[in-house]
Design an enzyme around this catalytic site. Structure first.
Site, PDB file in Angstrom:
ATOM      1  N   ASP A  29       0.863  -1.184   0.000  1.00 34.15           N
ATOM      2  CA  ASP A  29       0.000   0.000   0.000  1.00 34.15           C
ATOM      3  C   ASP A  29       0.897   1.232   0.000  1.00 34.15           C
ATOM      4  OD1 ASP A  29      -1.715   2.223   0.943  1.00 34.15           O
ATOM      5  OD2 ASP A  29      -3.203   0.651   1.251  1.00 34.15           O
ATOM      6  N   ILE A  30       0.605   2.166  -0.877  1.00 32.10           N
ATOM      7  CA  ILE A  30       1.451   3.348  -1.058  1.00 32.10           C
ATOM      8  C   ILE A  30       1.355   4.294   0.148  1.00 32.10           C
ATOM      9  CG2 ILE A  30      -0.179   4.878  -2.271  1.00 32.10           C
ATOM     10  CD1 ILE A  30       3.302   4.111  -3.574  1.00 32.10           C
ATOM     11  N   GLU A  88     -12.367   3.458  -1.363  1.00 32.39           N
ATOM     12  CA  GLU A  88     -11.592   4.392  -2.192  1.00 32.39           C
ATOM     13  C   GLU A  88     -11.380   3.861  -3.606  1.00 32.39           C
ATOM     14  OE1 GLU A  88      -7.055   5.877  -2.097  1.00 32.39           O
ATOM     15  OE2 GLU A  88      -7.987   5.782  -0.107  1.00 32.39           O
ATOM     16  N   HIS A  93      -9.971  -5.584  -2.918  1.00 30.99           N
ATOM     17  CA  HIS A  93      -8.611  -5.759  -2.380  1.00 30.99           C
ATOM     18  C   HIS A  93      -8.690  -6.064  -0.897  1.00 30.99           C
ATOM     19  CE1 HIS A  93      -9.634  -1.457  -2.364  1.00 30.99           C
ATOM     20  NE2 HIS A  93      -8.990  -1.366  -1.214  1.00 30.99           N
ATOM     21  N   HIS A  95      -6.614  -5.826   2.624  1.00 32.74           N
ATOM     22  CA  HIS A  95      -5.482  -5.202   3.335  1.00 32.74           C
ATOM     23  C   HIS A  95      -4.883  -6.239   4.280  1.00 32.74           C
ATOM     24  CE1 HIS A  95      -6.484  -0.831   2.511  1.00 32.74           C
ATOM     25  NE2 HIS A  95      -7.673  -1.354   2.305  1.00 32.74           N
TER      26      HIS A  95
HETATM   27  P1  AMP Z   1      -9.881   1.345   0.307  1.00 30.73           P
HETATM   28  O1  AMP Z   1     -10.462   1.319  -1.091  1.00 30.73           O
HETATM   29  O2  AMP Z   1     -10.700   2.188   1.239  1.00 30.73           O
HETATM   30  O3  AMP Z   1      -9.620  -0.026   0.848  1.00 30.73           O
HETATM   31  O4  AMP Z   1      -8.460   2.075   0.218  1.00 30.73           O
HETATM   32  C1  AMP Z   1      -7.635   1.928  -0.913  1.00 30.73           C
HETATM   33  C2  AMP Z   1      -6.201   1.727  -0.488  1.00 30.73           C
HETATM   34  O5  AMP Z   1      -5.407   1.682  -1.666  1.00 30.73           O
HETATM   35  C3  AMP Z   1      -5.623   2.845   0.398  1.00 30.73           C
HETATM   36  O6  AMP Z   1      -5.037   2.269   1.557  1.00 30.73           O
HETATM   37  C4  AMP Z   1      -4.570   3.506  -0.509  1.00 30.73           C
HETATM   38  O7  AMP Z   1      -3.435   3.972   0.217  1.00 30.73           O
HETATM   39  C5  AMP Z   1      -4.210   2.393  -1.459  1.00 30.73           C
HETATM   40  N1  AMP Z   1      -3.744   2.840  -2.769  1.00 30.73           N
HETATM   41  C6  AMP Z   1      -4.353   3.711  -3.598  1.00 30.73           C
HETATM   42  N2  AMP Z   1      -3.638   3.883  -4.729  1.00 30.73           N
HETATM   43  C7  AMP Z   1      -2.552   3.079  -4.615  1.00 30.73           C
HETATM   44  C8  AMP Z   1      -1.416   2.814  -5.446  1.00 30.73           C
HETATM   45  N3  AMP Z   1      -1.261   3.398  -6.645  1.00 30.73           N
HETATM   46  N4  AMP Z   1      -0.485   1.936  -5.014  1.00 30.73           N
HETATM   47  C9  AMP Z   1      -0.625   1.336  -3.814  1.00 30.73           C
HETATM   48  N5  AMP Z   1      -1.667   1.549  -2.970  1.00 30.73           N
HETATM   49  C10 AMP Z   1      -2.610   2.422  -3.367  1.00 30.73           C
END
Ligand code: AMP
Length: 129
Positions: A29-30, A88, A93, A95
């Site tokens: 995760d970025i 988001e 996905h 975590h």
């Molecule tokens: P959620 O959809 O609420 O589970 O959150 C999306 C997750 O994806 C967040 O923790 C972001 O930090 C992560 N994220 C978003 N864009 C990227 C990326 N390009 N590379 C890695 N992680 C990402």
């Protein structure tokens, strides 16, 4: 237009890759809650986790388990926490977060600042565990 996670899995957008197979991809995760915070996705683009077929869902969980076992070897921790939000990014996905304490899995807490070099090192350590 493919989701950002589909583009990451296809190698079109760079990521700190942790593991992959023909149906799944795992990357850091970025904006990590803790060092080693990893996202595990199916390559097939489905927004909501529970819209995966049963077979896809089970297969994703099996892949996530393999990644979690590597993660715990690479980043010593009490537990690997598991969460699914998807508020988001509309591509299912999981975590995986190395936890020392319950507080390490607080989605509202300020994120860790980890350099690109350290992210590379962490991803390689998990991949090679
Ligand atoms: P959620 O959809 O609420 O589970 O959150 C999306 C997750 O994806 C967040 O923790 C972001 O930090 C992560 N994220 C978003 N864009 C990227 C990326 N390009 N590379 C890695 N992680 C990402």
């Amino acid at each position: 237009m493919a989701s950002i996670f589909s583009r990451i899995a296809a190698g079109e957008i760079p990521s700190y890759k942790v593991a992959e197979d023909d149906k799944h991809f795992a990357f850091l995760d970025i904006n990590p809650m803790a060092a080693g915070h990893t996202l595990v996705i199916p390559r097939r683009e489905v927004d909501y986790l529970f819209d995966l077929t049963e077979e896809e869902y089970v297969s994703l969980m099996e892949f996530a388990r393999k990644v979690a076992l590597k993660l715990k070897k690479a980043i010593p921790c009490q537990r690997v926490g598991v969460a699914v939000l998807g508020m988001e990014v509309p591509h299912a996905h999981i975590h995986l977060v190395p936890l020392q304490t319950e507080a390490d899995m607080d989605f509202r807490a300020p994120k860790q600042q980890i350099s690109a070099e350290e992210m590379e090192r962490i991803a390689a350590a998990i991949a090679n565990a």
